[in-house]
Motif scaffolding. Structure first.
Motif, short mmCIF file in Angstrom:
data_model
loop_
_atom_site.label_atom_id
_atom_site.label_comp_id
_atom_site.label_asym_id
_atom_site.label_seq_id
_atom_site.Cartn_x
_atom_site.Cartn_y
_atom_site.Cartn_z
N GLY A 1 0.82 -1.19 0.00
CA GLY A 1 0.00 0.00 0.00
C GLY A 1 0.86 1.25 0.00
N VAL A 2 0.19 2.39 -0.04
CA VAL A 2 0.86 3.68 -0.01
C VAL A 2 0.23 4.49 1.13
CG1 VAL A 2 1.32 5.83 -1.27
CG2 VAL A 2 1.28 3.64 -2.50
N VAL A 3 1.11 5.10 1.92
CA VAL A 3 0.67 5.99 3.00
C VAL A 3 1.18 7.38 2.63
CG1 VAL A 3 0.81 6.53 5.45
CG2 VAL A 3 0.85 4.14 4.69
N GLN A 4 0.26 8.33 2.51
CA GLN A 4 0.65 9.68 2.12
C GLN A 4 0.08 10.69 3.10
OE1 GLN A 4 -0.88 8.83 -1.81
NE2 GLN A 4 -1.95 7.50 -0.40
N LEU A 5 0.89 11.71 3.40
CA LEU A 5 0.44 12.78 4.27
C LEU A 5 -0.40 13.75 3.44
CD1 LEU A 5 3.65 13.63 6.30
CD2 LEU A 5 1.73 12.21 7.00
N LEU A 6 -1.51 14.19 4.01
CA LEU A 6 -2.38 15.13 3.31
C LEU A 6 -2.06 16.55 3.73
CD1 LEU A 6 -5.81 13.25 3.35
CD2 LEU A 6 -4.05 13.31 1.56
N SER A 7 -2.41 17.50 2.87
CA SER A 7 -2.19 18.91 3.15
C SER A 7 -3.54 19.58 3.41
CB SER A 7 -1.48 19.58 1.97
OG SER A 7 -2.36 19.64 0.86
N TRP A 8 -3.48 20.82 3.86
CA TRP A 8 -4.69 21.58 4.14
C TRP A 8 -5.62 21.61 2.94
CZ3 TRP A 8 -7.32 23.12 8.14
CH2 TRP A 8 -8.29 24.12 8.00
N ALA A 9 -5.07 21.69 1.74
CA ALA A 9 -5.88 21.73 0.52
C ALA A 9 -6.62 20.42 0.27
CB ALA A 9 -4.99 22.06 -0.68
N ASP A 10 -6.24 19.35 0.96
CA ASP A 10 -6.84 18.02 0.75
C ASP A 10 -7.99 17.72 1.71
OD1 ASP A 10 -4.95 17.34 -1.27
OD2 ASP A 10 -3.49 16.83 0.30
N ARG A 11 -8.53 18.72 2.40
CA ARG A 11 -9.59 18.48 3.38
C ARG A 11 -10.78 17.74 2.79
NH1 ARG A 11 -8.41 23.66 3.53
NH2 ARG A 11 -10.47 24.38 2.94
N GLN A 12 -11.25 18.18 1.64
CA GLN A 12 -12.42 17.53 1.01
C GLN A 12 -12.09 16.10 0.61
OE1 GLN A 12 -15.49 18.69 0.95
NE2 GLN A 12 -16.29 16.95 -0.17
#
Length: 168
Positions: free
Chosen positions: A77-88
């Motif tokens: 799998g892939v684990v990625q950190l989200l940014s503020w722009a990714d809220r939705q």
């Protein structure tokens, strides 16, 4: 996603363990697995990184999630950190917001050997499922970090007490 007949925070005396968990907070990640034809993803905030000769990420996943099934099937799998722009996007993968056509249609994903990766993710890891066990109402997975990319996370998406936060 688990559906309850009542709002989990509606009680006059809410579960103290749930209240404690909400105050711990942390980074919002998106876990993905599968290939272009059969892929799954889930927003995850209950995780930690364990360092050592074989560094790993440990996370609590919904036992009924499509992501857990995809991780078991592929082993990767892939684990990625989200940014503020990714809220939705985080809400779509959590199953708490509409995602016409499915959550993978809400953003661009790149195919990696470990699974689909959010094209805009600057920090991410390709992982290999190494183990799992039931813990409370969750499944704790241990995923070995096989490939790590660390980028410039200027505006990370954080979560605490049921709300998204950003660093000042």
């Amino acid at each position: 996603m688990t559906i309850h007949s009542t709002h989990p925070f509606a009680d006059a005396d809410p579960d103290p363990a749930r209240r404690f968990r909400g105050r711990v907070g942390g980074a919002v990640t998106l876990w993905t697995a599968g290939d272009d034809h059969d892929r799954a993803g889930l927003t995850v905030t209950s995780l930690m990184v364990a360092l050592g000769p074989e560094p790993a990420v440990l996370a609590l996943l919904d036992p009924d999630s499509d992501l857990l099934a995809a991780l078991r099937d592929s082993g990767r799998g892939v684990v990625q950190l989200l940014s503020w722009a990714d809220r939705q996007l985080a809400e779509a993968f959590a199953g708490t917001a509409p995602a016409p056509g499915g959550p993978f249609r809400q953003a661009t994903f790149v195919t990696e050997s470990s699974g689909p990766r959010l094209a805009t993710a600057t920090t991410w890891a390709g992982v290999r499922l190494a183990g799992e066990r039931e813990v409370g109402w969750s499944v704790e997975v241990t995923a070995v970090l096989e490939h790590v990319v660390v980028g410039d996370d200027r505006d990370p998406l954080l979560h605490r007490r049921g709300r998204y936060l950003r660093l000042p």
